[in-house]
Design a protein around this motif. Sequence first.
Motif, mmCIF file in Angstrom:
data_model
loop_
_atom_site.group_PDB
_atom_site.id
_atom_site.type_symbol
_atom_site.label_atom_id
_atom_site.label_comp_id
_atom_site.label_asym_id
_atom_site.label_seq_id
_atom_site.Cartn_x
_atom_site.Cartn_y
_atom_site.Cartn_z
ATOM 1 N N PRO A 130 74.098 40.554 -65.138
ATOM 2 C CA PRO A 130 74.735 41.726 -64.815
ATOM 3 C C PRO A 130 76.332 41.649 -64.599
ATOM 4 C CG PRO A 130 72.843 41.743 -63.648
ATOM 5 C CD PRO A 130 72.959 40.238 -64.391
ATOM 6 N N GLN A 131 76.676 40.675 -64.184
ATOM 7 C CA GLN A 131 78.253 40.058 -64.155
ATOM 8 C C GLN A 131 78.541 39.986 -65.347
ATOM 9 O OE1 GLN A 131 78.306 36.776 -61.625
ATOM 10 N NE2 GLN A 131 77.393 38.262 -59.705
ATOM 11 N N LEU A 132 78.028 39.324 -66.403
ATOM 12 C CA LEU A 132 78.816 39.099 -67.823
ATOM 13 C C LEU A 132 78.482 40.142 -68.781
ATOM 14 C CD1 LEU A 132 76.566 35.847 -68.519
ATOM 15 C CD2 LEU A 132 79.044 35.903 -67.989
ATOM 16 N N ILE A 133 77.664 41.229 -68.320
ATOM 17 C CA ILE A 133 77.837 42.549 -69.006
ATOM 18 C C ILE A 133 78.896 43.070 -68.645
ATOM 19 C CG2 ILE A 133 76.528 44.703 -69.438
ATOM 20 C CD1 ILE A 133 73.872 43.232 -69.050
ATOM 21 N N GLU A 134 79.284 43.191 -67.312
ATOM 22 C CA GLU A 134 80.331 43.883 -66.672
ATOM 23 C C GLU A 134 81.794 43.426 -67.272
ATOM 24 O OE1 GLU A 134 80.669 44.006 -62.795
ATOM 25 O OE2 GLU A 134 78.695 45.014 -62.146
ATOM 26 N N GLN A 135 81.938 41.998 -67.363
ATOM 27 C CA GLN A 135 82.934 41.265 -67.982
ATOM 28 C C GLN A 135 83.189 41.628 -69.402
ATOM 29 O OE1 GLN A 135 82.776 37.087 -67.493
ATOM 30 N NE2 GLN A 135 82.509 37.293 -65.146
ATOM 31 N N ALA A 136 81.879 41.806 -70.267
ATOM 32 C CA ALA A 136 81.884 42.329 -71.812
ATOM 33 C C ALA A 136 82.452 43.635 -71.872
ATOM 34 C CB ALA A 136 80.761 41.727 -72.264
ATOM 35 N N GLN A 137 81.974 44.521 -70.946
ATOM 36 C CA GLN A 137 82.277 45.995 -71.054
ATOM 37 C C GLN A 137 83.876 46.006 -70.862
ATOM 38 O OE1 GLN A 137 80.414 48.498 -68.023
ATOM 39 N NE2 GLN A 137 80.754 50.126 -69.206
ATOM 40 N N ASP A 140 85.933 45.082 -73.647
ATOM 41 C CA ASP A 140 85.501 45.683 -74.961
ATOM 42 C C ASP A 140 85.024 44.527 -75.719
ATOM 43 O OD1 ASP A 140 85.066 47.842 -76.448
ATOM 44 O OD2 ASP A 140 87.007 47.794 -77.469
ATOM 45 N N GLU A 141 83.980 43.628 -75.332
ATOM 46 C CA GLU A 141 83.416 42.784 -76.382
ATOM 47 C C GLU A 141 81.836 42.870 -76.399
ATOM 48 O OE1 GLU A 141 86.104 38.853 -74.978
ATOM 49 O OE2 GLU A 141 83.990 38.972 -74.357
ATOM 50 N N SER A 142 81.050 42.313 -77.256
ATOM 51 C CA SER A 142 79.939 42.302 -77.590
ATOM 52 C C SER A 142 79.472 41.273 -77.100
ATOM 53 C CB SER A 142 79.577 42.595 -79.145
ATOM 54 O OG SER A 142 79.889 41.385 -79.777
ATOM 55 N N PRO A 199 79.488 35.402 -75.378
ATOM 56 C CA PRO A 199 80.334 36.344 -75.856
ATOM 57 C C PRO A 199 80.592 36.286 -77.439
ATOM 58 C CG PRO A 199 81.648 34.903 -74.713
ATOM 59 C CD PRO A 199 80.279 34.362 -74.663
ATOM 60 N N SER A 200 80.851 37.480 -77.834
ATOM 61 C CA SER A 200 81.319 37.516 -79.378
ATOM 62 C C SER A 200 82.295 36.600 -79.664
ATOM 63 C CB SER A 200 81.243 39.198 -79.766
ATOM 64 O OG SER A 200 82.475 39.482 -79.135
ATOM 65 N N THR A 201 83.173 36.357 -78.978
ATOM 66 C CA THR A 201 84.254 35.552 -79.440
ATOM 67 C C THR A 201 84.079 34.263 -79.425
ATOM 68 O OG1 THR A 201 84.968 35.563 -76.823
ATOM 69 C CG2 THR A 201 85.993 37.278 -78.222
ATOM 70 N N SER A 202 83.013 33.886 -78.939
ATOM 71 C CA SER A 202 82.467 32.269 -78.933
ATOM 72 C C SER A 202 82.116 31.790 -80.270
ATOM 73 C CB SER A 202 81.445 32.115 -77.841
ATOM 74 O OG SER A 202 81.004 30.766 -77.925
ATOM 75 N N ALA A 231 61.876 25.014 -82.163
ATOM 76 C CA ALA A 231 62.046 26.165 -81.424
ATOM 77 C C ALA A 231 62.082 27.435 -81.897
ATOM 78 C CB ALA A 231 63.165 25.922 -80.404
ATOM 79 N N SER A 232 61.615 28.581 -81.014
ATOM 80 C CA SER A 232 61.406 30.054 -81.947
ATOM 81 C C SER A 232 62.596 30.569 -81.018
ATOM 82 C CB SER A 232 60.070 30.610 -81.508
ATOM 83 O OG SER A 232 59.040 29.965 -82.343
ATOM 84 N N VAL A 233 63.479 31.300 -81.841
ATOM 85 C CA VAL A 233 64.304 31.943 -81.053
ATOM 86 C C VAL A 233 64.574 33.370 -81.276
ATOM 87 C CG1 VAL A 233 67.144 31.965 -80.810
ATOM 88 C CG2 VAL A 233 66.018 29.797 -81.291
ATOM 89 N N GLY A 234 64.698 34.391 -80.065
ATOM 90 C CA GLY A 234 65.015 35.682 -80.382
ATOM 91 C C GLY A 234 66.135 35.923 -80.030
ATOM 92 N N ALA A 235 67.084 37.177 -80.357
ATOM 93 C CA ALA A 235 68.149 37.475 -80.134
ATOM 94 C C ALA A 235 68.449 39.073 -79.815
ATOM 95 C CB ALA A 235 69.367 37.048 -80.970
ATOM 96 N N SER A 236 69.110 39.461 -79.017
ATOM 97 C CA SER A 236 69.549 40.491 -78.650
ATOM 98 C C SER A 236 71.198 40.839 -78.412
ATOM 99 C CB SER A 236 68.849 41.307 -77.551
ATOM 100 O OG SER A 236 69.134 40.980 -76.278
ATOM 101 N N VAL A 237 71.836 41.883 -78.787
ATOM 102 C CA VAL A 237 73.148 41.990 -78.619
ATOM 103 C C VAL A 237 73.548 43.162 -77.790
ATOM 104 C CG1 VAL A 237 75.323 42.234 -80.070
ATOM 105 C CG2 VAL A 237 73.459 40.831 -80.910
ATOM 106 N N TYR A 238 74.502 42.827 -77.056
ATOM 107 C CA TYR A 238 75.262 43.953 -76.120
ATOM 108 C C TYR A 238 76.413 44.511 -76.778
ATOM 109 C CZ TYR A 238 78.068 46.277 -72.489
ATOM 110 O OH TYR A 238 78.704 47.141 -72.085
ATOM 111 N N PRO A 239 76.615 45.570 -76.875
ATOM 112 C CA PRO A 239 75.740 46.791 -76.431
ATOM 113 C C PRO A 239 75.062 47.288 -77.595
ATOM 114 C CG PRO A 239 77.971 47.702 -77.098
ATOM 115 C CD PRO A 239 78.174 46.142 -77.107
ATOM 116 N N HIS A 240 74.851 46.604 -78.604
ATOM 117 C CA HIS A 240 74.108 47.317 -80.021
ATOM 118 C C HIS A 240 72.697 47.644 -79.515
ATOM 119 C CE1 HIS A 240 72.030 47.176 -83.810
ATOM 120 N NE2 HIS A 240 73.072 47.830 -84.235
ATOM 121 N N ASP A 241 72.245 46.624 -78.969
ATOM 122 C CA ASP A 241 70.684 46.975 -78.849
ATOM 123 C C ASP A 241 70.258 47.289 -77.494
ATOM 124 O OD1 ASP A 241 69.918 45.551 -80.952
ATOM 125 O OD2 ASP A 241 70.203 43.520 -80.383
#
Length: 550
Positions: A130-137, A140-142, A199-202, A231-241
């Motif tokens: 949740p803290q990382l989400i707040e930073q991204a918000q 203005d980053e995904s 973060p998207s900038t990474s 490995a099996s990998v699944g991804a979701s993206v803030y805030p798109h998903d």
Amino acid sequence: PAVIWTVDLDMRITSAAGAALGARGLSEASLEGAPFESLLGEYDEKDGCAAAVARAFGGETVRYESRHGDRWMQNDVEPLRDPQGEVIGAVGVMLDVTDMRENTERFARLARQDALTALPNRMALQERLPQLIEQAQANDESMTVLFVDVDRFKAINDTLGHRSGDELLKAVAHRLSSLLDDRCAIFRPGGDEFVVVAPSTSRSTASLASEVIDAFREPFSIVGRDLFVSASVGASVYPHDARTAEELIAFADQAMYRSKEAGGNTARLYDGAPRPHVVERLALEQDLRQALSRDEMELVYQPIVDLKTRAVVAAEALLRWRHPTLGEVMPQVFIPIAEESGIITDLSRWVLREACRTAARIRQTEHPGFRIAVNLSPKDLNDGDFAGALLGLLSECGLPADALDIEVTERVAVNDMAMATLRRIGAKGVGIVVDDFGTGYSSLGYIKRMPVTAIKIDKSFIDDVVHDSYDQGIVRTIATLGQTLGLRIIAEGIELESQRDFMQAHCDQAQGYFFSRPVPYSVLTSQLRYVDRRQGPRHVISLLTAKAGV
């Protein structure tokens, strides 16, 4: 070390005593009549201490902590009054609490650290995401959340053993960590699962997922052999998903299952479509809602052994679900569903009733000192009616309160409602056992506030305790803590004689497959009746368990 002092209304020292004075190059004679600042020395917060004395002059009692060089002091200041009750100064106690603070902080760090890989654990993920989400918000980053699951890990554990499996998980953690820059974070929430947040900038989601898959192409050197795993990998993206931590994790998990369905060794992005395993979960939830009325639930009991007498003195009640078409559904599958759906309340009440009836029957016919332990969910303790219902149930069953242990995990302690419930039932004599001790928020402060009667050392510290000096240190620390606080110490997950022998010097009781697997009531009563005093309970328990087909 402590210093006790008094000052008059002019802030002049009228007395000072304590062993800590000499260590600081001070004496009682040199301080008498000196300004109060002479006692403070190099305090980082002189103004705060002077303000506390001023408040004491006004009739207040003050407690606060301040830093003195590399030491932390707890300060208790209150008014000093004459026989007529008039304030004539202040009296205070400076107590060095540095070691206590360091121990508390150390336990807090351990609570958020996976014991095997040293990565942040599930609790840390729940707090940090949740803290990382707040930073991204704010920026203005995904942000990308990857759910990484080691393919066919169970087969490795089953064929090569748990030690090899553990070494593989540590190697995976190291390799994944080496991929990430300082802005990325990696967690191990449990099992063979890892979560990567970036973060998207990474780097882009696709690029990061591809790098994770590629990280598994080289073999892992485990116990003298090269292991090729994927490995099996699944991804979701803030805030798109999604915009919440819970949804981002759930959606990345769903995408990971799509990778599993595709054969593993690949990555998938969350696409919003419900997956088959989600549909299956919903069906399982519906069946679970009817399981009690259909008489599909049953209790089994894992004996708890006194390590001095080697006798069975208690048992932990464990819930099992015999599904009419699926067979036995494991607790790790249906308990999370029950907690999320609210069904856990009805299940817990049923378990408590059956376990208390069993314990009362055993105390009347087999073992008058027998105790029963029951695990509870935080949801149970947050129910304002729980304490009254439990005490009423004990009366109904004719079971003394001190014959019941309630086992709770350390995360329960952070909730005021749960704490109030525990205090109420603890005051009536119900035992409070902190389960999985060392893996949650192991704060000395909350243990002091809780009416704890016992702590159960988590299996993760016992698996390799015979050979691992780190685990040995953790066990000794927990045992010393428990002994200091007058608590019963229980070791769980004992599987080897060498583990039993080591823990015997540090614990009062133990349970685990070395003694017995969870057994039906009929086998439990046999274990209570027949104890081989020469060989300990394991010999007889094993025979009885085998006869029962357990």
